[in-house]
Design a protein around this motif. Sequence first.
Motif, short mmCIF file in Angstrom:
data_model
loop_
_atom_site.label_atom_id
_atom_site.label_comp_id
_atom_site.label_asym_id
_atom_site.label_seq_id
_atom_site.Cartn_x
_atom_site.Cartn_y
_atom_site.Cartn_z
N ASP A 296 13.93 17.16 -0.88
CA ASP A 296 12.59 16.59 -0.79
C ASP A 296 11.71 17.43 0.15
OD1 ASP A 296 10.58 14.60 -1.23
OD2 ASP A 296 10.99 13.83 0.77
N THR A 297 12.31 17.90 1.24
CA THR A 297 11.54 18.74 2.18
C THR A 297 11.15 20.05 1.50
OG1 THR A 297 12.96 17.82 3.90
CG2 THR A 297 11.55 19.65 4.54
N THR B 204 7.24 14.33 -9.50
CA THR B 204 6.95 13.78 -10.82
C THR B 204 7.54 12.37 -10.86
OG1 THR B 204 9.02 14.60 -11.69
CG2 THR B 204 7.13 16.07 -11.89
N GLY B 205 7.22 11.64 -11.90
CA GLY B 205 7.79 10.29 -12.02
C GLY B 205 9.31 10.34 -12.00
N GLY B 206 9.86 11.29 -12.79
CA GLY B 206 11.32 11.44 -12.83
C GLY B 206 11.87 11.89 -11.49
N GLY B 207 11.16 12.80 -10.84
CA GLY B 207 11.59 13.32 -9.54
C GLY B 207 11.62 12.25 -8.47
N MET B 208 10.65 11.36 -8.56
CA MET B 208 10.58 10.27 -7.59
C MET B 208 11.77 9.33 -7.76
SD MET B 208 7.87 7.27 -7.55
CE MET B 208 8.07 5.81 -6.61
N LEU B 209 12.07 8.99 -9.01
CA LEU B 209 13.22 8.10 -9.26
C LEU B 209 14.51 8.78 -8.84
CD1 LEU B 209 12.33 6.47 -12.70
CD2 LEU B 209 11.81 5.69 -10.41
N GLY C 163 0.48 12.55 -8.65
CA GLY C 163 -0.93 12.74 -8.33
C GLY C 163 -1.84 12.49 -9.52
N LYS C 164 -1.28 12.61 -10.71
CA LYS C 164 -2.08 12.42 -11.94
C LYS C 164 -2.02 10.98 -12.44
CE LYS C 164 -2.67 16.98 -12.72
NZ LYS C 164 -3.99 17.56 -12.53
N TYR C 165 -1.20 10.14 -11.83
CA TYR C 165 -1.02 8.76 -12.30
C TYR C 165 -2.19 7.88 -11.87
CZ TYR C 165 3.98 9.36 -13.54
OH TYR C 165 5.16 9.73 -14.10
N SER C 166 -2.50 6.88 -12.71
CA SER C 166 -3.51 5.88 -12.32
C SER C 166 -2.83 4.87 -11.38
CB SER C 166 -4.03 5.16 -13.56
OG SER C 166 -3.00 4.35 -14.09
N LYS C 167 -3.66 4.00 -10.79
CA LYS C 167 -3.12 3.01 -9.85
C LYS C 167 -2.07 2.13 -10.53
CE LYS C 167 -3.75 0.38 -5.97
NZ LYS C 167 -4.32 -0.95 -5.87
N ASN D 210 0.85 -1.20 0.00
CA ASN D 210 0.00 0.00 0.00
C ASN D 210 0.88 1.24 0.00
OD1 ASN D 210 -2.50 -1.43 0.14
ND2 ASN D 210 -1.98 -1.91 2.25
N HIS D 211 1.61 1.40 -1.08
CA HIS D 211 2.55 2.52 -1.12
C HIS D 211 1.81 3.85 -1.22
CE1 HIS D 211 1.58 2.44 -5.33
NE2 HIS D 211 2.03 1.21 -5.42
N ARG D 212 2.45 4.88 -0.67
CA ARG D 212 1.93 6.23 -0.82
C ARG D 212 3.10 7.10 -1.27
NH1 ARG D 212 -1.56 8.65 3.98
NH2 ARG D 212 -2.63 6.68 3.72
N PHE D 213 3.32 7.11 -2.56
CA PHE D 213 4.43 7.92 -3.08
C PHE D 213 4.05 9.39 -2.98
CE2 PHE D 213 4.67 4.02 -5.94
CZ PHE D 213 5.63 3.41 -5.15
N PRO D 214 5.04 10.25 -2.70
CA PRO D 214 4.72 11.68 -2.58
C PRO D 214 4.12 12.22 -3.87
CG PRO D 214 6.94 11.22 -1.80
CD PRO D 214 6.46 9.98 -2.48
N THR D 215 2.89 12.70 -3.81
CA THR D 215 2.18 13.12 -5.04
C THR D 215 2.74 14.43 -5.59
OG1 THR D 215 0.53 14.07 -3.58
CG2 THR D 215 0.01 11.95 -4.55
#
Lengths: 305, 276
Positions: free
Chosen positions: B13-14, A98-103, A139-143, A90-95
């Motif tokens: 990140d913060t 962006t996809g690139g920012g998360m990686l 935040g715009k990504y589907s499940k 049940n991940h909750r990635f920071p919305t």
Amino acid sequence: MSELAIETSGLTKIFRSVWKSREVRAVDGVTLAVERGTTFGLLGPNGAGKTTFVKLLLSAVHPTQGNARIFGHDARVPESRRPIGYLPENHRFPTYLTGGGMLELYGALSGMDAAERNRRIPALLEQVGLADWRDVRLGKYSKGMLQRVGLAQALMHRPSLLILDEPTDGVDPVGRRQIRAILHSLEQEGVTVFLNSHLLAEVELFCRQVAILDHGKVALEGRVKDLTAGKGYQLRAVDVPERLASELAAKALATVRDAIFEFQFPSREQANEAVDLLRAAGCPIESLLATNSTLEEVFVRTVKG
Amino acid sequence: MVTMAVTTALVRDTFREALARKIFWGLFSLSTFMILFFLFLLKIDVVAGAMATMTLFGNVSRKFESQELVRNVYGGIAAFLYTWGLFLAVFASAGLVPSLLEPGRIELLLSKPVGRVHLLLGRYLGNILVVGSNIVYLVAGVWLIVGVKTSIWSPGFLYSIATTLFLFAVLLTVVVLLGVAFESGALATMVCALLMILSPILAQTRIMDRLLSSEWARQLWKGIYYALPKTYDVGRMTLDLVRDRPIESLMPLWSSALFAAVVLGIALVIFTRKDY
């Protein structure tokens, strides 16, 4: 480096309520060994302790007793997690990312330098089919898309142990196939894949080894082909006289479908005896097959005791 | 090298989260509003370098000795920063720790080869830098505008950057502790507000010496006063620095720092031992 990717010994986690009046043994003395380079499935009914077990491996939960080792290193040491790629259930990635920012973030936390991250991000997003979504906020990504970018995150630092908790949850059939293909290619590269999934067919399809956890304990463990092997023999025949059909039905599981009699014998001897009787009665035999159990059947048998 | 890269990633990140939650922009807008206020609405005419008049919304208020006027302006801003600015910063930051600990997010962070202490301190540092950048922007901006308008460059005002940020860092340890222990930003804000309200009351030790009848009660009062962060005393210290007055004692600084160290230490111990 150890030949075992994961090694636990008497691993136990007891959750106690605040006033210690109630305790739950979520994981109860689990001793498990997962060989390097294998594909391992952890199965169990809801509340069996699978997620707690995974969290113990990652040191997100502290053991009450016992220990866990990752490639021979104590799992409590942060450095032991360097070879691990993890996708939580049940991940909750920071919305806000962006996809690139998360990686980028999780790559940096995994110890990758900036140049390596910049090389890896486009290739990974391409691999999971999200190349065009690099600059779009999560935040715009589907499940299903979140699941795929989550997998990319787990693969970012080229882990040698991949721990995936329900990786295809919410993913459409095409995406699921894509994920399976990625996992197969990782298996060929020698990456150990530890899969925690409810989808038994998927585990059966992909994993070489499984363990079934029930009430926090290992109820069954072994190679998938060994656990599912030897269900018996399936004999199909037509024009079986009623008297003979009744006689065979007493020794086997019998069904009739479209005038074809189907008998499931537990042993080879019984199947051979039935063939003799049917031939003597002049009944045409359609087929004789050695059959295996499905993993689901093994699972249900194990969990129901 | 890797440690530094990880710290940078946690701080970035913060910042990103603060930007997305509009925390950064909220504080930045408030600071910009104050800077624009001094730029356009406050008119200071220095006459022969000695006397000045201050015009606000077109009304000439009165004549001041120019140095005194500038110090009063600085003192007013420092006092504003101290009360509302500090409270707003705590209020805005209170959610940043519990958000890190949300189920589904914390497990992933803990699965990385980063120690828990490093993880929490990274967020703490990031939070300080988010607020710090705004304090620097506001104070330095006002200092430049007032300096250009009056040609009086009083460096004492710049000390308020350090003291305000110091006090924010102290109160932030309470936010971190309550965030880790109860995962509640609202509770953290309330406790910090309470500490800020209590501080000027507890600081009246001389008055309480006379009012409290028993020695035991007097010692208890002083004990609480010394144990808790001294927002009021450090605020007075800031005003003294702004007005180029000597500082009476450094005790409010070191005792508040000690409080912060203990609270942060407890937060780290809880975070290290907690199951997620």
